[in-house]
Motif scaffolding. Structure first.
Motif, short mmCIF file in Angstrom:
data_model
loop_
_atom_site.label_atom_id
_atom_site.label_comp_id
_atom_site.label_asym_id
_atom_site.label_seq_id
_atom_site.Cartn_x
_atom_site.Cartn_y
_atom_site.Cartn_z
N LEU A 86 0.85 -1.19 0.00
CA LEU A 86 0.00 0.00 0.00
C LEU A 86 0.89 1.23 0.00
CD1 LEU A 86 -2.55 -1.04 2.78
CD2 LEU A 86 -2.82 -1.27 0.32
N THR A 87 0.61 2.17 -0.90
CA THR A 87 1.37 3.42 -0.99
C THR A 87 0.41 4.59 -0.94
OG1 THR A 87 3.04 2.33 -2.36
CG2 THR A 87 3.03 4.73 -2.37
N ASP A 88 0.66 5.53 -0.01
CA ASP A 88 -0.12 6.76 0.07
C ASP A 88 0.32 7.66 -1.09
OD1 ASP A 88 -1.23 9.27 0.70
OD2 ASP A 88 -1.18 8.82 2.84
N LEU A 89 -0.61 8.05 -1.95
CA LEU A 89 -0.26 8.80 -3.16
C LEU A 89 -0.14 10.30 -2.95
CD1 LEU A 89 -2.42 6.86 -5.76
CD2 LEU A 89 0.03 6.69 -5.35
N ARG A 90 -0.37 10.79 -1.75
CA ARG A 90 -0.23 12.22 -1.52
C ARG A 90 1.24 12.61 -1.57
NH1 ARG A 90 -2.59 13.06 4.02
NH2 ARG A 90 -1.71 10.99 4.30
N VAL A 91 1.53 13.78 -2.14
CA VAL A 91 2.90 14.29 -2.21
C VAL A 91 3.25 14.87 -0.84
CG1 VAL A 91 4.44 15.89 -3.38
CG2 VAL A 91 2.60 14.77 -4.65
N PRO A 92 4.39 14.46 -0.26
CA PRO A 92 4.71 14.87 1.11
C PRO A 92 4.75 16.37 1.37
CG PRO A 92 6.16 13.11 0.41
CD PRO A 92 5.36 13.51 -0.79
N SER A 93 5.28 17.17 0.47
CA SER A 93 5.47 18.59 0.78
C SER A 93 4.29 19.48 0.37
CB SER A 93 6.75 19.09 0.10
OG SER A 93 6.61 18.92 -1.30
N THR A 94 3.39 19.01 -0.48
CA THR A 94 2.33 19.87 -1.00
C THR A 94 0.96 19.61 -0.38
OG1 THR A 94 1.88 18.36 -2.81
CG2 THR A 94 3.49 20.13 -3.23
N THR A 95 0.81 18.60 0.44
CA THR A 95 -0.49 18.29 1.04
C THR A 95 -0.37 18.33 2.55
OG1 THR A 95 -0.01 15.93 1.06
CG2 THR A 95 -1.17 16.78 -0.86
N ASP A 96 -1.51 18.21 3.22
CA ASP A 96 -1.44 18.17 4.67
C ASP A 96 -0.69 16.91 5.08
OD1 ASP A 96 -3.51 16.06 5.99
OD2 ASP A 96 -4.28 16.74 4.05
N GLY A 97 0.03 16.99 6.15
CA GLY A 97 0.87 15.88 6.58
C GLY A 97 0.17 14.89 7.49
N ALA A 98 -1.14 15.07 7.67
CA ALA A 98 -1.87 14.16 8.57
C ALA A 98 -1.86 12.74 8.02
CB ALA A 98 -3.30 14.65 8.75
N SER A 99 -1.72 11.81 8.93
CA SER A 99 -1.73 10.41 8.49
C SER A 99 -3.15 9.96 8.20
CB SER A 99 -1.09 9.52 9.56
OG SER A 99 -1.81 9.61 10.76
N ARG A 100 -3.27 8.95 7.35
CA ARG A 100 -4.56 8.37 7.00
C ARG A 100 -4.54 6.91 7.45
NH1 ARG A 100 -5.34 13.17 6.03
NH2 ARG A 100 -6.03 14.00 4.04
N MET A 101 -5.59 6.52 8.15
CA MET A 101 -5.68 5.13 8.59
C MET A 101 -6.44 4.33 7.53
SD MET A 101 -7.08 3.36 12.09
CE MET A 101 -5.77 3.93 13.12
N VAL A 102 -5.81 3.26 7.08
CA VAL A 102 -6.40 2.37 6.08
C VAL A 102 -6.55 1.00 6.71
CG1 VAL A 102 -6.08 1.32 3.81
CG2 VAL A 102 -5.34 3.66 4.20
N TRP A 103 -7.69 0.38 6.47
CA TRP A 103 -7.99 -0.94 7.03
C TRP A 103 -7.87 -1.98 5.92
CZ3 TRP A 103 -12.64 -3.80 5.97
CH2 TRP A 103 -12.80 -4.93 6.76
N LEU A 104 -7.22 -3.10 6.22
CA LEU A 104 -7.05 -4.21 5.29
C LEU A 104 -7.61 -5.46 5.93
CD1 LEU A 104 -5.69 -5.72 2.82
CD2 LEU A 104 -3.68 -5.92 4.29
N HIS A 105 -8.43 -6.19 5.17
CA HIS A 105 -8.97 -7.46 5.66
C HIS A 105 -8.88 -8.48 4.54
CE1 HIS A 105 -12.23 -10.37 6.71
NE2 HIS A 105 -11.63 -10.25 7.88
N THR A 106 -8.27 -9.62 4.82
CA THR A 106 -8.19 -10.69 3.84
C THR A 106 -8.78 -11.96 4.45
OG1 THR A 106 -6.01 -11.51 4.52
CG2 THR A 106 -6.05 -9.74 2.89
N VAL A 107 -9.37 -12.78 3.59
CA VAL A 107 -9.94 -14.04 4.08
C VAL A 107 -10.00 -15.06 2.95
CG1 VAL A 107 -12.36 -13.41 3.68
CG2 VAL A 107 -11.81 -15.06 5.46
N GLN A 108 -9.74 -16.31 3.30
CA GLN A 108 -9.93 -17.44 2.41
C GLN A 108 -10.86 -18.42 3.13
OE1 GLN A 108 -5.69 -18.48 1.55
NE2 GLN A 108 -6.45 -18.65 -0.54
N LEU A 109 -11.86 -18.91 2.43
CA LEU A 109 -12.78 -19.88 3.01
C LEU A 109 -12.34 -21.28 2.60
CD1 LEU A 109 -16.17 -18.05 2.36
CD2 LEU A 109 -14.78 -18.08 4.43
N LEU A 110 -11.89 -22.05 3.57
CA LEU A 110 -11.42 -23.41 3.32
C LEU A 110 -12.40 -24.41 3.93
CD1 LEU A 110 -7.65 -22.92 4.12
CD2 LEU A 110 -8.70 -23.09 1.89
#
Length: 191
Positions: A86-110
């Motif tokens: 996962l890569t945050d696409l915001r440019v470091p110097s031109t946007t607000d520096g606040a972090s963004r929380m991203v949630w990831l969930h993976t599952v396989q049904l066996l």
């Protein structure tokens, strides 16, 4: 018997559907065709995974409020791990520096396995331009759902780039045991 159900067959041809989740319903109406008289509804959901390949680029994803993006991929033969980048696409110097929380969930049904035994749920705090890689154990040939979302309390636009890469190593014999005092044993590894 008057209370026994009646069976009928439904055939669905999913060959022309694009990857993703598709849903529809079959509606039963009386023979006389009376408008508004619905006897039953049968929901039909079909999941089409992405084509089997070693790496999958999900592209640039933009998330709105309460938006979840779901993808389905089948780990190719020999896969034991899936690396999700996962890569945050915001440019470091031109946007607000606040972090963004991203949630990831993976599952396989066996078969014959508990849901919780084959799922992974993680949260990432991404700052502008930051890249995070997480590895998830997978089983080859079994469809894996990958769900991504902006965390519910995260403000501002969230744009990330996501890619998945499969890798693996398999021992032969599959179960490797080391017994004290028994000397060495031959183990073949296939990558």
């Amino acid at each position: 018997f008057g209370n026994s159900g009646r069976a009928f067959e439904i055939e669905v041809d999913p060959t022309q559907l694009s990857p993703g989740v598709h849903s529809a319903q079959i509606t039963g109406i009386p023979n006389d065709g009376a408008a508004g008289n619905i006897l039953f509804n049968v929901p039909v959901t079909i999941t089409i995974p992405l084509p089997i390949q070693k790496s999958v680029k999900l592209g640039e994803l933009e998330f709105g409020f309460a938006e979840v993006k779901r993808f389905f991929a089948v780990p190719p033969p020999g896969s034991t791990w899936m690396d999700i980048t996962l890569t945050d696409l915001r440019v470091p110097s031109t946007t607000d520096g606040a972090s963004r929380m991203v949630w990831l969930h993976t599952v396989q049904l066996l078969p014959h396995a508990a849901f919780r035994d084959n799922e992974c749920s993680k949260h990432f705090m991404l700052t502008p331009g930051e890249t995070s890689v997480t590895s998830v154990a997978v089983h080859q040939g079994v469809t894996c759902e990958v769900a991504l979302a902006k965390y519910w309390s995260t403000r501002g636009s969230t744009q990330i780039e996501c890619s998945i890469e499969f890798r693996g190593i398999r021992p032969d014999p599959e179960s490797v045991n080391i017994v004290a005092g028994s000397g060495g044993a031959l183990v073949r590894l296939t990558c």
